[in-house]
Design an enzyme around this catalytic site. Structure first.
Site, PDB file in Angstrom:
ATOM      1  N   CYS A   1       0.871  -1.164   0.000  1.00 28.94           N
ATOM      2  CA  CYS A   1       0.000   0.000   0.000  1.00 28.94           C
ATOM      3  C   CYS A   1       0.900   1.203   0.000  1.00 28.94           C
ATOM      4  O   CYS A   1       1.511   1.532   1.014  1.00 28.94           O
ATOM      5  CB  CYS A   1      -0.928   0.033   1.212  1.00 28.94           C
ATOM      6  SG  CYS A   1      -1.898   1.558   1.266  1.00 28.94           S
TER       7      CYS A   1
ATOM      8  N   CYS B   1      -0.643   4.366   2.457  1.00 27.27           N
ATOM      9  CA  CYS B   1      -0.424   4.290   3.906  1.00 27.27           C
ATOM     10  C   CYS B   1      -0.122   2.850   4.267  1.00 27.27           C
ATOM     11  O   CYS B   1       1.004   2.410   4.181  1.00 27.27           O
ATOM     12  CB  CYS B   1      -1.602   4.858   4.678  1.00 27.27           C
ATOM     13  SG  CYS B   1      -3.217   4.335   4.115  1.00 27.27           S
ATOM     14  N   SER B   2      -1.121   2.073   4.593  1.00 29.72           N
ATOM     15  CA  SER B   2      -0.841   0.682   4.955  1.00 29.72           C
ATOM     16  C   SER B   2      -2.131  -0.119   4.946  1.00 29.72           C
ATOM     17  O   SER B   2      -2.380  -0.898   5.849  1.00 29.72           O
ATOM     18  CB  SER B   2      -0.202   0.622   6.323  1.00 29.72           C
ATOM     19  OG  SER B   2      -1.063   1.235   7.249  1.00 29.72           O
ATOM     20  N   CYS B   3      -2.939   0.087   3.922  1.00 32.51           N
ATOM     21  CA  CYS B   3      -4.152  -0.701   3.800  1.00 32.51           C
ATOM     22  C   CYS B   3      -3.767  -2.166   3.722  1.00 32.51           C
ATOM     23  O   CYS B   3      -2.794  -2.521   3.066  1.00 32.51           O
ATOM     24  CB  CYS B   3      -4.921  -0.285   2.542  1.00 32.51           C
ATOM     25  SG  CYS B   3      -5.398   1.447   2.583  1.00 32.51           S
TER      26      CYS B   3
END
Lengths: 116, 218
Positions: free
Chosen positions: B118, B121-123
């Site tokens: 991702c 961000c950090s999905c």
């Protein structure tokens, strides 16, 4: 096949497959965002947008953004959305944090800290 | 595979005794303030927060995804369903919930290796993989996975044949990916339960490969 030694790779930090929170506050901050989303205060695209802005902002301010500080960004995003969506004001959060600080300082170590 | 190095640092720079009182860190104070205000205003319920944390710390994790992969390896009809409608196929095993609403499964083959990142961000697909590891959230991984996936894989100890194509999938707030790794040779006739032991978290992100049959106890 053995596990690669990722400690030799300083720019790709890694954790074991174990617990994902390194301190209770990280877990609390995580859970509050999930609960507020459930409650409909914001949707995930909004959340992803604010979180990525907070990450970029921290990077611009010199945060190495190695993942270790991830929940700091998370907390910044959470505070920002809570205030933007009108669930609380920045003053309210600041005053409550100060009240917690006073309560903690007045509480002997090992005893539960309570407000008021 | 050993779990001897566990980055579960005890970050006890707070709660130290200072005189007779207790000093909380700045982030702890901010989190407590948020919770106090949100509980007072009825936005969150402390018991619900505890339940959420308990779920994500213990019940949700890569073992869920491993079951999905093992089932796809042993049941061709399930595999087809997973590749066609991952959300429904995964939900049929009971793995539903936030950040797993729109799942897409991408299959590794002899010619293609898939890897998930991702960049924003950090999905991450929480219901099947739990919460993301630290490196997944790091800037180097987020940026390098797209620019130099082969180099990143090398960092993870994976060298793919030069002819193998690498596809990098960028998660979004709406779509989450699960890599369906290749079933290791020498596992004919294995039960789903045994197959699941071969499936690592990293193999479902695409930064690793499944364990070899000799590495697990059946």
């Amino acid at each position: 096949m053995s596990m690669p030694d990722r400690s030799l790779l300083p720019d790709l930090p890694c954790d074991a497959e174990g617990p994902v929170f390194r301190a209770p506050w990280e877990a609390q901050a995580f859970a509050m965002a999930v609960a507020l989303h459930q409650k409909g205060l914001f949707n995930w695209p909004e959340w992803a947008q604010v979180l990525s802005e907070e990450i970029k902002r921290a990077q611009a301010a010199g945060d190495p953004d190695t993942g270790e500080t991830y929940y700091r960004h998370w907390l910044n995003a959470l505070e920002r959305l809570v205030v933007e969506k009108g669930a609380a004001t920045a003053d309210m959060l600041g005053e409550t944090a100060a009240a917690w600080d006073r309560a903690a300082r007045a509480t002997p170590h090992g005893k539960p800290i309570t407000l008021r | 595979m050993s779990h001897d190095h566990n980055h579960h640092h005890d970050q006890h720079h707070h709660d130290h005794e200072h005189g007779e009182g207790t000093i909380l860190s700045e982030v702890e104070l901010r989190v407590r303030a948020l919770e106090t205000v949100l509980v007072e205003k009825g936005y969150v319920d402390p018991a619900a927060l505890d339940a959420l944390i308990e779920t994500y710390e213990t019940r949700v994790g890569p073992h869920n995804g491993a079951r999905v992969v093992a089932k796809a390896w042993s049941d061709p009809a399930y595999r087809d369903w997973l590749l066609k409608d991952a959300t429904a196929a995964i939900a049929s095993l009971g793995y539903v919930g936030r950040q797993g609403e729109h799942m897409v499964a991408v299959e590794n083959t002899s010619t293609v290796h898939n890897m998930v990142v991702c960049t924003l961000c950090s999905c991450y697909p929480w219901p099947v993989l739990g919460l993301p590891p630290v490196w997944y959230k790091s800037a180097p991984y987020r940026s390098r996975a797209v620019i130099d996936p082969r180099g990143v894989l090398k960092d993870f100890g994976i060298e793919l044949p030069a002819g193998k194509q690498i596809k990098v999938w960028d998660s979004t707030a709406e779509v989450r990916y699960l890599v369906l790794p290749e079933r290791p040779d020498g596992t004919e006739g294995w039960s789903e339960e045994d197959l699941a032991k071969l499936v690592t978290r990293d193999s479902m992100i695409g930064t690793g490969l499944p364990r070899q049959p000799a590495e697990v106890a059946r």
